[in-house]
Write a protein that holds these residues in place. Structure first.
Motif: not given
Length: 232
Positions: A195-198, A201-204, A207-212
């Motif tokens: 839920t922190q990856a773009q 979980n787009p446009n959150n 987010n602090w990373r591109a991918t999980a």
């Protein structure tokens, strides 16, 4: 009278012997208790298990992947993987396989201690925590949602130390921050950061990373000369 006193003394000695036999541990019992105490102490200080201190089966399985110590062989590598397609946009939960290894090239934007996590039994000791390395395709970009996270684990740190290689967080930062590198290691989708990856979980705004997806654990790091082909 003399015989009566002697009888009382004998009875007293027998009573004392009987009491200590039933209320004091024998030397054998004392030794067993001491050994058990030592074993309990050793158990408490033993290495964190592969599943860490997780409670749920899902997180236990994830921690076992994070704590792998096998080095991938040539047939383990997915040769189609690059930093560019690991950072590609779109829902990527099923894009790769955690049974495969990857080899990517990029720029080290940051090196820092990982958090206090169940995979390391929530240790606060720096050497018993992961090291997070943030990899960028373009060093001129400072966008967090364009970063891939790759990680050195305590187990791999110990293995490298046995080979005379210092993979402490401090040494990794000194050696690789601001440099181009090639990273090898195991692929792993860190569901705890989904839920922190773009890509998942787009446009959150948090987010602090591109991918999980991560390379976790890292099994090899190689410095590279500056490569213009990385700027895409």
């Amino acid at each position: 009278m003399k015989y009566f006193l002697l009888l009382l003394i004998v009875i007293g000695l027998l009573a004392t012997w009987f009491y200590f036999q039933n209320h004091q541990p024998t030397l054998e019992k004392q030794t067993a208790q001491t050994s058990l105490s030592v074993l309990n102490t050793e158990d408490e200080e033993s290495e964190c298990p592969l599943e860490g201190s997780a409670k749920s089966e899902e997180v236990k399985a994830l921690n076992i992947l994070k704590n792998r110590t096998a080095f991938p062989i040539s047939t383990d590598f997915d040769t189609h993987i690059s930093l560019s397609n690991m950072l590609a946009e779109g829902d990527d939960k099923d894009r790769w396989q955690s049974t495969n290894a990857a080899r990517i090239q990029g720029y080290v934007a940051n090196v820092k201690p990982g958090g206090v996590e169940t995979c390391n039994c929530k240790s606060k000791n720096m050497d018993d925590r992961d090291t997070h390395i943030e990899i960028l395709l373009n060093p001129n970009s400072n966008d967090k949602i364009k970063r891939l996270i790759v990680e050195v684990t305590p187990r791999m740190r110990k293995l490298m130390k046995s080979k005379g290689i210092n993979w402490s967080t401090r040494a990794l930062r000194d050696d690789y921050l601001g440099r181009f590198v090639e990273i090898e290691g195991w692929l792993m989708f860190d569901k705890e950061h989904e839920t922190q990856a773009q890509n998942t979980n787009p446009n959150n705004t948090r987010n602090w990373r591109a991918t999980a997806w991560e390379i976790h654990p890292i099994t090899k790091i190689t410095k590279l000369e500056k490569n213009p082909n990385l700027f895409r």
